[in-house]
Enzyme design. Structure first.
Site, PDB file in Angstrom:
ATOM      1  N   THR A 111     -13.612 -31.233  -0.638  1.00 35.16           N
ATOM      2  CA  THR A 111     -13.803 -29.871  -0.139  1.00 35.16           C
ATOM      3  C   THR A 111     -12.966 -29.738   1.131  1.00 35.16           C
ATOM      4  O   THR A 111     -12.362 -30.707   1.600  1.00 35.16           O
ATOM      5  CB  THR A 111     -15.274 -29.622   0.243  1.00 35.16           C
ATOM      6  OG1 THR A 111     -15.569 -30.357   1.449  1.00 35.16           O
ATOM      7  CG2 THR A 111     -16.225 -30.080  -0.847  1.00 35.16           C
ATOM      8  N   LYS A 135     -10.599 -33.761   5.828  1.00 33.45           N
ATOM      9  CA  LYS A 135     -10.384 -34.373   7.148  1.00 33.45           C
ATOM     10  C   LYS A 135     -11.523 -34.114   8.119  1.00 33.45           C
ATOM     11  O   LYS A 135     -11.712 -34.847   9.082  1.00 33.45           O
ATOM     12  CB  LYS A 135      -9.088 -33.802   7.768  1.00 33.45           C
ATOM     13  CG  LYS A 135      -7.834 -34.139   7.013  1.00 33.45           C
ATOM     14  CD  LYS A 135      -6.635 -33.391   7.549  1.00 33.45           C
ATOM     15  CE  LYS A 135      -6.367 -32.109   6.826  1.00 33.45           C
ATOM     16  NZ  LYS A 135      -5.879 -32.139   5.483  1.00 33.45           N
ATOM     17  N   GLU A 157      -7.464 -42.317   2.262  1.00 32.63           N
ATOM     18  CA  GLU A 157      -5.994 -42.331   2.292  1.00 32.63           C
ATOM     19  C   GLU A 157      -5.397 -40.924   2.313  1.00 32.63           C
ATOM     20  O   GLU A 157      -4.426 -40.649   3.019  1.00 32.63           O
ATOM     21  CB  GLU A 157      -5.462 -43.091   1.064  1.00 32.63           C
ATOM     22  CG  GLU A 157      -3.963 -43.257   1.023  1.00 32.63           C
ATOM     23  CD  GLU A 157      -3.443 -44.062   2.200  1.00 32.63           C
ATOM     24  OE1 GLU A 157      -3.745 -45.259   2.296  1.00 32.63           O
ATOM     25  OE2 GLU A 157      -2.737 -43.472   3.054  1.00 32.63           O
ATOM     26  N   VAL A 160      -4.301 -38.090   5.428  1.00 35.61           N
ATOM     27  CA  VAL A 160      -3.031 -38.001   6.169  1.00 35.61           C
ATOM     28  C   VAL A 160      -1.893 -38.338   5.221  1.00 35.61           C
ATOM     29  O   VAL A 160      -1.902 -39.404   4.605  1.00 35.61           O
ATOM     30  CB  VAL A 160      -2.991 -38.980   7.373  1.00 35.61           C
ATOM     31  CG1 VAL A 160      -1.697 -38.788   8.162  1.00 35.61           C
ATOM     32  CG2 VAL A 160      -4.199 -38.800   8.278  1.00 35.61           C
ATOM     33  N   GLY A 215       3.694 -20.236  -1.108  1.00 37.69           N
ATOM     34  CA  GLY A 215       2.410 -20.938  -1.256  1.00 37.69           C
ATOM     35  C   GLY A 215       2.308 -22.182  -0.393  1.00 37.69           C
ATOM     36  O   GLY A 215       1.440 -23.022  -0.607  1.00 37.69           O
ATOM     37  N   GLU A 218      -1.731 -21.766   4.023  1.00 34.03           N
ATOM     38  CA  GLU A 218      -3.031 -21.283   3.584  1.00 34.03           C
ATOM     39  C   GLU A 218      -2.908 -19.765   3.422  1.00 34.03           C
ATOM     40  O   GLU A 218      -1.976 -19.157   3.970  1.00 34.03           O
ATOM     41  CB  GLU A 218      -4.090 -21.603   4.656  1.00 34.03           C
ATOM     42  CG  GLU A 218      -4.331 -23.092   4.867  1.00 34.03           C
ATOM     43  CD  GLU A 218      -4.923 -23.764   3.644  1.00 34.03           C
ATOM     44  OE1 GLU A 218      -5.800 -23.165   2.994  1.00 34.03           O
ATOM     45  OE2 GLU A 218      -4.495 -24.875   3.318  1.00 34.03           O
ATOM     46  N   ASP A 229      -4.931 -28.425  11.797  1.00 43.46           N
ATOM     47  CA  ASP A 229      -4.854 -29.387  10.697  1.00 43.46           C
ATOM     48  C   ASP A 229      -4.053 -30.622  11.133  1.00 43.46           C
ATOM     49  O   ASP A 229      -4.467 -31.762  10.893  1.00 43.46           O
ATOM     50  CB  ASP A 229      -4.207 -28.713   9.476  1.00 43.46           C
ATOM     51  CG  ASP A 229      -4.421 -29.522   8.212  1.00 43.46           C
ATOM     52  OD1 ASP A 229      -5.591 -29.752   7.849  1.00 43.46           O
ATOM     53  OD2 ASP A 229      -3.421 -29.939   7.598  1.00 43.46           O
ATOM     54  N   LYS A 233      -5.313 -34.666  11.663  1.00 38.35           N
ATOM     55  CA  LYS A 233      -4.643 -35.862  11.116  1.00 38.35           C
ATOM     56  C   LYS A 233      -4.344 -36.859  12.229  1.00 38.35           C
ATOM     57  O   LYS A 233      -4.535 -38.063  12.068  1.00 38.35           O
ATOM     58  CB  LYS A 233      -3.341 -35.470  10.411  1.00 38.35           C
ATOM     59  CG  LYS A 233      -3.574 -34.666   9.145  1.00 38.35           C
ATOM     60  CD  LYS A 233      -2.250 -34.251   8.539  1.00 38.35           C
ATOM     61  CE  LYS A 233      -2.448 -33.211   7.467  1.00 38.35           C
ATOM     62  NZ  LYS A 233      -1.217 -32.566   7.044  1.00 38.35           N
ATOM     63  N   GLY A 343       1.100 -32.704  -2.110  1.00 41.69           N
ATOM     64  CA  GLY A 343       0.817 -31.646  -3.069  1.00 41.69           C
ATOM     65  C   GLY A 343      -0.479 -32.064  -3.723  1.00 41.69           C
ATOM     66  O   GLY A 343      -0.941 -33.185  -3.488  1.00 41.69           O
TER      67      GLY A 343
HETATM   68  N1  LIG Z   1      -3.784 -29.434  -1.110  1.00 35.57           N
HETATM   69  C1  LIG Z   1      -3.173 -30.493  -0.573  1.00 35.57           C
HETATM   70  O1  LIG Z   1      -1.999 -30.770  -0.824  1.00 35.57           O
HETATM   71  C2  LIG Z   1      -3.960 -31.403   0.350  1.00 35.57           C
HETATM   72  C3  LIG Z   1      -3.311 -32.500   0.954  1.00 35.57           C
HETATM   73  C4  LIG Z   1      -4.061 -33.374   1.759  1.00 35.57           C
HETATM   74  C5  LIG Z   1      -5.395 -33.130   1.975  1.00 35.57           C
HETATM   75  N2  LIG Z   1      -5.992 -32.025   1.410  1.00 35.57           N
HETATM   76  C6  LIG Z   1      -7.390 -31.785   1.694  1.00 35.57           C
HETATM   77  O2  LIG Z   1      -8.119 -31.888   0.471  1.00 35.57           O
HETATM   78  C7  LIG Z   1      -9.215 -30.984   0.503  1.00 35.57           C
HETATM   79  C8  LIG Z   1      -9.152 -30.093  -0.724  1.00 35.57           C
HETATM   80  O3  LIG Z   1      -7.950 -29.358  -0.712  1.00 35.57           O
HETATM   81  P1  LIG Z   1      -7.677 -28.263  -1.850  1.00 35.57           P
HETATM   82  O4  LIG Z   1      -6.274 -27.859  -1.702  1.00 35.57           O
HETATM   83  O5  LIG Z   1      -8.190 -28.745  -3.158  1.00 35.57           O
HETATM   84  O6  LIG Z   1      -8.653 -27.082  -1.339  1.00 35.57           O
HETATM   85  P2  LIG Z   1      -9.260 -25.876  -2.183  1.00 35.57           P
HETATM   86  O7  LIG Z   1      -8.374 -25.568  -3.332  1.00 35.57           O
HETATM   87  O8  LIG Z   1      -9.606 -24.819  -1.195  1.00 35.57           O
HETATM   88  O9  LIG Z   1     -10.619 -26.478  -2.799  1.00 35.57           O
HETATM   89  C9  LIG Z   1     -11.776 -26.717  -2.056  1.00 35.57           C
HETATM   90  C10 LIG Z   1     -12.931 -26.842  -3.025  1.00 35.57           C
HETATM   91  O10 LIG Z   1     -14.116 -27.197  -2.309  1.00 35.57           O
HETATM   92  C11 LIG Z   1     -15.191 -26.347  -2.789  1.00 35.57           C
HETATM   93  N3  LIG Z   1     -16.223 -26.330  -1.747  1.00 35.57           N
HETATM   94  C12 LIG Z   1     -16.239 -25.684  -0.557  1.00 35.57           C
HETATM   95  N4  LIG Z   1     -17.377 -25.966   0.117  1.00 35.57           N
HETATM   96  C13 LIG Z   1     -18.068 -26.839  -0.664  1.00 35.57           C
HETATM   97  C14 LIG Z   1     -19.298 -27.532  -0.537  1.00 35.57           C
HETATM   98  N5  LIG Z   1     -20.064 -27.400   0.565  1.00 35.57           N
HETATM   99  N6  LIG Z   1     -19.709 -28.347  -1.531  1.00 35.57           N
HETATM  100  C15 LIG Z   1     -18.955 -28.507  -2.660  1.00 35.57           C
HETATM  101  N7  LIG Z   1     -17.777 -27.872  -2.845  1.00 35.57           N
HETATM  102  C16 LIG Z   1     -17.340 -27.066  -1.855  1.00 35.57           C
HETATM  103  C17 LIG Z   1     -14.523 -25.033  -3.066  1.00 35.57           C
HETATM  104  O11 LIG Z   1     -15.367 -24.248  -3.869  1.00 35.57           O
HETATM  105  P3  LIG Z   1     -14.884 -22.832  -4.467  1.00 35.57           P
HETATM  106  O12 LIG Z   1     -13.941 -23.200  -5.580  1.00 35.57           O
HETATM  107  O13 LIG Z   1     -16.155 -22.240  -4.953  1.00 35.57           O
HETATM  108  O14 LIG Z   1     -14.248 -22.106  -3.344  1.00 35.57           O
HETATM  109  C18 LIG Z   1     -13.261 -25.539  -3.777  1.00 35.57           C
HETATM  110  O15 LIG Z   1     -13.543 -25.838  -5.122  1.00 35.57           O
HETATM  111  C19 LIG Z   1      -9.116 -30.205   1.818  1.00 35.57           C
HETATM  112  O16 LIG Z   1      -9.970 -30.784   2.767  1.00 35.57           O
HETATM  113  C20 LIG Z   1      -7.664 -30.384   2.219  1.00 35.57           C
HETATM  114  O17 LIG Z   1      -7.451 -30.333   3.621  1.00 35.57           O
HETATM  115  C21 LIG Z   1      -5.307 -31.181   0.601  1.00 35.57           C
END
Ligand SMILES: NC(=O)c1ccc[n+]([C@@H]2O[C@H](COP(=O)([O-])OP(=O)(O)OC[C@H]3O[C@@H](n4cnc5c(N)ncnc54)[C@H](OP(=O)(O)O)[C@@H]3O)[C@@H](O)[C@H]2O)c1
Length: 363
Positions: A111, A135, A157, A160, A215, A218, A229, A233, A343
């Site tokens: 999440t 994070k 892992e 970051v 994209g 955010e 963010d 990290k 990604g």
């Molecule tokens: N995207 C990347 O490339 C990347 C890279 C490194 C780290 N991250 C980290 O990985 C995490 C996920 O990223 P993402 O891109 O997948 O984000 P995302 O698409 O916004 O997905 C977040 C998910 O968490 C759900 N959620 C929110 N609050 C929750 C809770 N209390 N309990 C259970 N589920 C909950 C959301 O539900 P809904 O679907 O209902 O909104 C959504 O399904 C983030 O912390 C981000 O910083 C991402």
């Protein structure tokens, strides 16, 4: 074959990619790692699915397809008003696991939610293991976050550098008693893109708009431009290095003014044209000195900073890919880790790598 029960919090980009990797990687996991992940529960912010014997691969792929269309995890709520949707609390999910007397559960937090610390801490106390891409629990005040660092059953892992082995490298340096002196790098792909475009002569506001359209940001670009963010990290790396720093020890330069924080997104996107001239002057001043303007993160035992900085053109820091560790052994020439930025697939692979490391070491 080791059967590993998994509870997944979060089914967005990373959570869905992880579910695909679990389902399509079953044969590989079995032959190479002798393990089978049994996904007991998948939870999004509003709904959940739970099956004590494990959700079927068809159910998991249905969740991926539904989330890709903006629908909830639980089919019974699809087509219903969001306000009507229900699921147990995040702790309620753990209650269900402990009532079912599940053992050795792997809890995955992908999440971006605040306040997951108590859920994760309770998971550890239940004897479960924890993998995070989120994070925020690790960047919470030190008193709440400290239990997650250097714990044999906690891995992170992907917090970051996506799937790049940044944390693994830091762990190796620490394990082999190579004290860390300084960590530097570009911790935000979005900021890196914006700096690169400004260097190519594109106005700051246009570069932000381009990043948004592609994209890379955010939905509200302030979530990237504010620097929080990147700060999280840096805090995670610093804390891993053995420095129990608080957020207040990291100076953060936001790329927008405090007045712009109150605007709606469209108004904000118009207002940032006011910053173009100042940014252009900073890029030009750096270039005149043979330098490049970068959004740099640096930390040592005393504290750190994230913000725009002119760095020597052609240096590792000017190359957007690298994170560098200056250590006792890597003193004159720091150790550099670099590669393609994060990604969802690479981030999910980093989570999967952590899950497999736990299977090898703990299960
Ligand atoms: N995207 C990347 O490339 C990347 C890279 C490194 C780290 N991250 C980290 O990985 C995490 C996920 O990223 P993402 O891109 O997948 O984000 P995302 O698409 O916004 O997905 C977040 C998910 O968490 C759900 N959620 C929110 N609050 C929750 C809770 N209390 N309990 C259970 N589920 C909950 C959301 O539900 P809904 O679907 O209902 O909104 C959504 O399904 C983030 O912390 C981000 O910083 C991402």
């Amino acid at each position: 074959m080791k059967r590993v029960p998994v509870i997944l919090y979060g089914a967005g980009g990373v959570g869905s990619a992880l579910l695909r990797q679990i389902v399509y990687g079953r044969d590989w996991m079995a032959s190479r790692n002798n393990c089978h992940f049994v996904v007991i529960s998948v939870t999004d912010s509003k709904t959940w699915q739970w099956a004590v014997g494990g959700l079927s691969d068809e159910q998991l792929l249905d969740i991926v397809a539904a989330k890709g269309q903006g629908l909830p995890v639980d089919p019974q709520w699809r087509g219903q008003a969001v306000a009507e949707m229900q699921r147990p609390s995040d702790h309620g999910v753990l209650d269900a696991a402990s009532e079912a007397e599940l053992e050795n559960v792997m809890i995955i937090d992908v999440t971006a939610a605040d306040g997951m610390e108590s859920v994760l801490k309770r998971s550890i106390n239940l004897g479960y293991s924890v993998v995070l891409a989120n994070k925020k629990p690790l960047a919470a005040p030190w008193a709440r976050a400290m239990g997650f660092f250097n714990h044999a059953r906690v891995r992170h892992e992907s917090t970051v550098g996506g799937g790049q082995p940044i944390i693994a490298t830091l762990r190796y340096l620490l394990d082999t008693n190579d004290p860390i002196y300084q960590i530097e790098g570009q911790m935000s792909g979005t900021m890196g893109y914006i700096c690169q475009r400004m260097e190519a002569g594109v106005a700051f506001s246009t570069a932000v708009q381009e990043a948004k359209n592609s994209g890379y940001t955010e939905p509200d670009p302030r979530d990237d431009l504010g620097g929080m963010d990147a700060m999280r990290k840096l805090l995670i790396l610093g804390r891993m290095a053995g420095w129990p720093l608080e957020e207040s020890a990291i100076a953060v330069e936001s790329l927008y003014t405090p007045e712009m924080a109150m605007l709606g997104v469209p108004e904000f996107m118009s207002a940032i044209t006011q910053l173009d001239e100042r940014m252009q002057a900073r890029v030009a001043a750096a270039r005149a000195n043979g330098e490049a303007l970068r959004y740099v993160a640096e930390v040592n035992e005393q504290g750190g900073a994230v913000g725009l900085k002119a760095v020597p053109a052609g240096s590792a820091l000017a190359n957007l890919k690298y994170i560098s560790f200056r250590t006792d052994r890597y003193h004159d020439e720091p150790l550099l880790i670099g590669g393609k930025g994060a990604g969802v697939e690479m981030t999910a692979a980093g989570v999967m790598g952590d899950m497999l490391a736990l299977v090898r070491e703990v299960y």
